[in-house]
Design an enzyme around this catalytic site. Structure first.
Site, PDB file in Angstrom:
ATOM      1  N   GLU A   1     -26.223 -42.730 -22.565  1.00  0.00           N
ATOM      2  CA  GLU A   1     -26.285 -43.513 -23.954  1.00  0.00           C
ATOM      3  C   GLU A   1     -26.976 -44.667 -23.499  1.00  0.00           C
ATOM      4  OE1 GLU A   1     -27.238 -41.031 -25.927  1.00  0.00           O
ATOM      5  OE2 GLU A   1     -26.691 -39.086 -25.156  1.00  0.00           O
TER       6      GLU A   1
ATOM      7  N   LYS B   1     -12.188 -44.082 -19.343  1.00  0.00           N
ATOM      8  CA  LYS B   1     -12.527 -46.217 -19.152  1.00  0.00           C
ATOM      9  C   LYS B   1     -12.349 -46.672 -20.195  1.00  0.00           C
ATOM     10  CE  LYS B   1     -14.468 -50.111 -17.407  1.00  0.00           C
ATOM     11  NZ  LYS B   1     -13.970 -50.748 -19.076  1.00  0.00           N
TER      12      LYS B   1
ATOM     13  N   CYS C   1     -24.913 -49.511 -31.734  1.00  0.00           N
ATOM     14  CA  CYS C   1     -26.956 -48.554 -30.937  1.00  0.00           C
ATOM     15  C   CYS C   1     -27.941 -48.311 -32.203  1.00  0.00           C
ATOM     16  CB  CYS C   1     -26.322 -47.629 -29.700  1.00  0.00           C
ATOM     17  SG  CYS C   1     -25.481 -45.841 -30.586  1.00  0.00           S
TER      18      CYS C   1
ATOM     19  N   GLU D   1     -32.719 -55.714 -26.429  1.00  0.00           N
ATOM     20  CA  GLU D   1     -31.487 -55.280 -28.170  1.00  0.00           C
ATOM     21  C   GLU D   1     -30.815 -57.066 -27.632  1.00  0.00           C
ATOM     22  OE1 GLU D   1     -28.992 -52.789 -26.066  1.00  0.00           O
ATOM     23  OE2 GLU D   1     -28.524 -52.033 -28.166  1.00  0.00           O
TER      24      GLU D   1
END
Ligand code: NAD
Length: 484
Positions: free
Chosen positions: A248, A173, A282, A384
């Site tokens: 991750e 996906k 990231c 973040e």
């Protein structure tokens, strides 16, 4: 309006529920295609196709699998420009970045694992005069691969390629925010002659399609890249089912600059490590720590360079700063800039939404933003943001820099700038990050372990680690006939 389709059992098909989700071009703010709003029924269909394909694919000679993956890589190269344009329009990233990074890397991912599988050897452990052990690596079964929107085809293929090379069949996906290149990949897989059911791509929302893949009892392996909160939800569902997980997740990476660094090289690279892909990588270094004697010089030069980085139409060859991938994400970034001000930060440049004239007038753009004057413990420096926003903080000692750097819940990547080799090694050892770059950034050797510590993830991708993730080691012990 183009309707994207799911890729199930070798065919491009509409979602069973016949519902679609608007797909936006972030640079124009306009809907330009529709993607399947699939649900657990589509996932079930994909699962059945993957399960039917598994026996033949998992038993096929690895040379055959390798050849097919190489063919897909060649087709990605052949369609380089088309895929680059699609990635840029779907994600908002500058076309130049898609051309030089995203699409070449997607082809490289397939080539790397197409060849990697040929070099994976089995282990043998000999018990002298007693027994021989050998370890088989068997494909784990049907793999679920779920990926994010920031490096769409790059990260999607980073999962799919090792899974297929290892002999797993896949239900995958892509992000609902950037589905286009995954859709184009499904066309290329058909052209390459990938047997039906080996790879299935189901489009749709995370809480529907992603959740159905995670919860499916027939899918024992989940490889996920995305936010830490989503990773926690996947782990919550998958752990009681004893699924193998590779997660991750997010990061809040430190960039530690010592006064003895090569200033020009550091400045140039720090501009990239701060704002490449609008800061939506990231691995970007969003917290910049500068040794105090260099602080003012760095600040002046860095702000000057940052101001030159103007937002532009991502489709334009010259653009180096594109659009933010979604309206919702743009709002999130702006809310963090507002928070930084509330927390006492000073905006040195940027800090605003910008309008790019012409066809991009309704697009979602934020100026590259540099902030100083914040405590290392404040939310702006701990959470973040994942956008074109960095903070500057001076430090006096190595110990202090490490304390700042290691203070977050994340541990993905760390950057160190110094000419002092001994210090570079020492700081690298003490940084709580899975990936460290010294005097460089984003220099990637695909053989190396890739992943994070702490809440940045579980497990490692890259090299043989990723192949082994999609395999079950099985030890076979044979007693020697003449032993006691
Ligand atoms: P996200 O977690 O919102 O979504 C990632 C994927 O998970 C999407 O395909 C989404 O549809 C799906 N998803 C959402 N809810 C789900 C659920 N309940 N079950 C299963 N799947 C679900 O992340 P995002 O916003 O797409 O991506 C940004 C995040 O990804 C950032 O935190 C970034 O740091 C992280 N990221 C990490 C790496 C890495 O290698 N560590 C690389 C790229 C991005």
């Amino acid at each position: 309006m183009q309707h994207l389709k799911n890729y199930i059992n070798g065919e491009l098909i509409a979602p069973l529920g016949t519902q679609y989700i608007d797909n936006y071009n972030p640079a124009t703010g306009k809907v330009y295609s529709l993607i399947p709003d699939s649900d657990e029924k589509d996932v079930q269909l994909a699962y059945e196709a993957a399960a039917a394909a598994f026996p033949a694919w998992s038993l096929s000679p690895k040379e055959e699998r390798s050849k097919l993956l190489m063919r897909i890589a060649d087709l990605i190269d052949k369609n380089h420009e088309k895929l680059s344009r699609a990635e840029s329009a779907d994600n908002g990233k500058p076309i130049q970045l898609a051309r030089t990074v995203d699409i070449p890397r997607a082809a490289a991912n397939f080539r790397f694992y197409a060849t990697g599988i040929l070099h994976l050897s089995e282990e043998a452990n000999i018990m002298e005069n007693t027994a021989v052990n050998y370890t088989l690596n068997e494909p784990s079964g049907i793999a679920g691969c779920i990926s994010p929107w920031n490096l769409p085809l790059y990260l999607f293929t980073w999962k799919i390629a090792p899974a297929l090379a290892a002999g797993c069949t896949v239900v995958a996906k892509p992000s609902e925010i950037t589905p286009m290149t995954a859709y184009l990949l499904s066309e290329l897989c058909i052209e390459a002659g990938l047997p039906k059911g080996v790879l299935n791509i189901v489009h749709g929302y995370g809480h529907k399609v992603g959740a159905a893949i995670t919860a499916h009892p027939g899918i024992p392996v989940i490889s996920f890249t995305g936010g830490t909160k989503t990773g926690a939800e996947i782990a919550r569902v998958a752990a009681p089912m004893f699924k193998k997980l590779s997660l991750e997740l997010g990061g809040k990476n430190p960039n530690i600059i010592f006064a003895d660094c090569d200033f020009e090289q550091m400045l140039k690279t720090t501009l990239h490590s701060s704002f490449s892909n609008q800061g939506e990588i990231c691995l970007c270094g969003s917290r910049i720590f500068i040794e105090r004697p260099l602080y003012e010089q760095f600040k002046k030069a860095f702000v000057e360079k940052t101001k030159e980085l103007k937002a532009g139409n991502p489709a334009d060859d010259k653009t180096r700063h594109g659009a933010i991938a979604s309206k919702q994400h743009k709002e999130k970034i702006l809310s963090y800039i507002a928070l930084a001000k509330e927390e006492g930060g000073t905006i040195l440049c940027g800090g605003q939404e910008v309008k790019v004239p012409g066809e991009c007038a309704e697009g979602w753009f934020i100026e590259p933003t540099v902030i100083e004057g914040l405590s290392y413990t404040c939310r702006t420096n701990q959470e973040e943001i994942f956008g074109p926003v960095v903070t500057l903080t001076p430090f006096d000692t190595e110990e202090e820099a490490l304390m700042y750097a290691n203070s977050t819940q994340y541990g993905l990547a760390g950057i160190i700038w110094t000419q002092n080799l001994t210090r570079a090694h020492r700081v690298a050892q003490r940084l709580q990050s899975g990936i460290i770059w010294i005097n460089c950034w984003l220099l990637r050797d695909l053989r190396t372990p890739f992943g994070g510590m702490k809440k940045s993830g579980v497990g490692r991708e890259g090299g043989f680690e990723a192949l082994r993730f999609f395999m079950e080691p099985k030890n076979v012990c044979i007693k020697l006939a003449n032993s006691q």
